[in-house]
Design a protein around this motif. Structure first.
Motif, mmCIF file in Angstrom:
data_model
loop_
_atom_site.group_PDB
_atom_site.id
_atom_site.type_symbol
_atom_site.label_atom_id
_atom_site.label_comp_id
_atom_site.label_asym_id
_atom_site.label_seq_id
_atom_site.Cartn_x
_atom_site.Cartn_y
_atom_site.Cartn_z
ATOM 1 N N UNK A 175 39.955 44.486 22.726
ATOM 2 C CA UNK A 175 41.404 44.563 23.725
ATOM 3 C C UNK A 175 40.607 43.843 25.098
ATOM 4 N N UNK A 176 39.669 44.260 25.543
ATOM 5 C CA UNK A 176 39.129 43.722 26.843
ATOM 6 C C UNK A 176 39.172 42.104 26.751
ATOM 7 N N UNK A 177 38.596 41.746 25.808
ATOM 8 C CA UNK A 177 38.608 40.111 25.824
ATOM 9 C C UNK A 177 39.921 39.504 25.566
ATOM 10 N N UNK A 178 40.793 40.074 24.631
ATOM 11 C CA UNK A 178 42.144 39.716 24.972
ATOM 12 C C UNK A 178 42.832 39.595 26.303
ATOM 13 N N UNK A 179 42.817 40.721 27.020
ATOM 14 C CA UNK A 179 43.151 41.036 28.532
ATOM 15 C C UNK A 179 42.171 39.822 29.165
ATOM 16 N N UNK A 180 41.185 39.824 29.127
ATOM 17 C CA UNK A 180 40.344 38.601 29.927
ATOM 18 C C UNK A 180 40.755 37.143 29.682
ATOM 19 N N UNK A 181 41.087 36.730 28.428
ATOM 20 C CA UNK A 181 41.643 35.460 28.024
ATOM 21 C C UNK A 181 42.973 35.458 28.405
ATOM 22 N N UNK A 182 43.937 36.441 28.544
ATOM 23 C CA UNK A 182 45.037 36.164 29.140
ATOM 24 C C UNK A 182 44.921 35.952 30.660
ATOM 25 N N UNK A 183 44.199 36.738 31.064
ATOM 26 C CA UNK A 183 44.191 36.350 32.858
ATOM 27 C C UNK A 183 43.567 34.960 32.917
ATOM 28 N N UNK A 184 42.499 34.575 32.238
ATOM 29 C CA UNK A 184 41.905 33.212 32.495
ATOM 30 C C UNK A 184 43.230 32.258 32.159
ATOM 31 N N UNK A 185 43.722 32.134 31.130
ATOM 32 C CA UNK A 185 44.892 31.360 30.733
ATOM 33 C C UNK A 185 46.044 31.311 31.827
ATOM 34 N N UNK A 186 46.318 32.559 32.205
ATOM 35 C CA UNK A 186 47.116 32.762 33.455
ATOM 36 C C UNK A 186 46.822 31.969 34.671
ATOM 37 N N UNK A 187 45.490 32.216 34.997
ATOM 38 C CA UNK A 187 44.971 31.664 36.160
ATOM 39 C C UNK A 187 45.116 30.163 35.879
ATOM 40 N N UNK A 188 44.733 29.614 34.717
ATOM 41 C CA UNK A 188 44.558 27.970 34.606
ATOM 42 C C UNK A 188 45.816 27.465 34.605
ATOM 43 N N UNK A 189 47.009 28.203 34.094
ATOM 44 C CA UNK A 189 48.370 27.804 34.058
ATOM 45 C C UNK A 189 48.800 27.776 35.840
ATOM 46 N N UNK A 190 48.598 28.772 36.334
ATOM 47 C CA UNK A 190 48.838 28.662 37.839
ATOM 48 C C UNK A 190 48.137 27.560 38.691
ATOM 49 N N UNK A 191 46.903 27.174 38.496
ATOM 50 C CA UNK A 191 46.094 26.188 39.067
ATOM 51 C C UNK A 191 46.699 24.972 38.671
ATOM 52 N N UNK A 192 47.037 25.014 37.443
ATOM 53 C CA UNK A 192 47.637 23.392 36.883
ATOM 54 C C UNK A 192 48.847 23.293 37.655
ATOM 55 N N UNK A 193 49.758 24.316 37.953
ATOM 56 C CA UNK A 193 51.074 24.162 38.244
ATOM 57 C C UNK A 193 50.874 23.659 40.144
ATOM 58 N N UNK A 194 50.100 24.598 40.653
ATOM 59 C CA UNK A 194 49.943 24.205 42.108
ATOM 60 C C UNK A 194 49.075 22.784 42.431
ATOM 61 N N UNK A 195 48.545 22.582 41.315
ATOM 62 C CA UNK A 195 47.877 21.019 41.700
ATOM 63 C C UNK A 195 48.526 19.995 41.443
ATOM 64 N N UNK A 196 49.961 19.999 40.853
ATOM 65 C CA UNK A 196 50.845 18.970 40.891
ATOM 66 C C UNK A 196 51.618 18.622 42.302
#
Length: 63
Positions: free
Chosen positions: A42-63
């Motif tokens: 459960x913790x790993x799933x939450x962490x992976x979702x947070x990492x993915x969310x962060x990567x998506x936000x970084x990609x969005x704001x770098x454009x």
């Protein structure tokens, strides 16, 4: 790890880690391992979702 990084003794995780396992039966230990394995997943799933969310936000704001 500094003292500030260590969990406080009253925190549930700290109590769990310090709990005496000697009185537990094999079946109780198996149940505990299963519950903790589920919590790790459960913790790993939450962490992976947070990492993915962060990567998506970084990609969005770098454009």
């Amino acid at each position: 790890m500094t003292d500030a990084d260590e969990p406080r003794p009253s925190e549930p995780l700290t109590r769990l880690l310090r709990e005496d396992l000697d009185p537990l039966s094999v079946a109780e230990l198996d149940a505990r391992i299963a519950a903790l394995t589920g919590e790790i997943a459960r913790c790993e799933s939450k962490k992976n979702a947070a990492v993915s969310h962060r990567a998506n936000a970084d990609a969005l704001f770098k454009k």
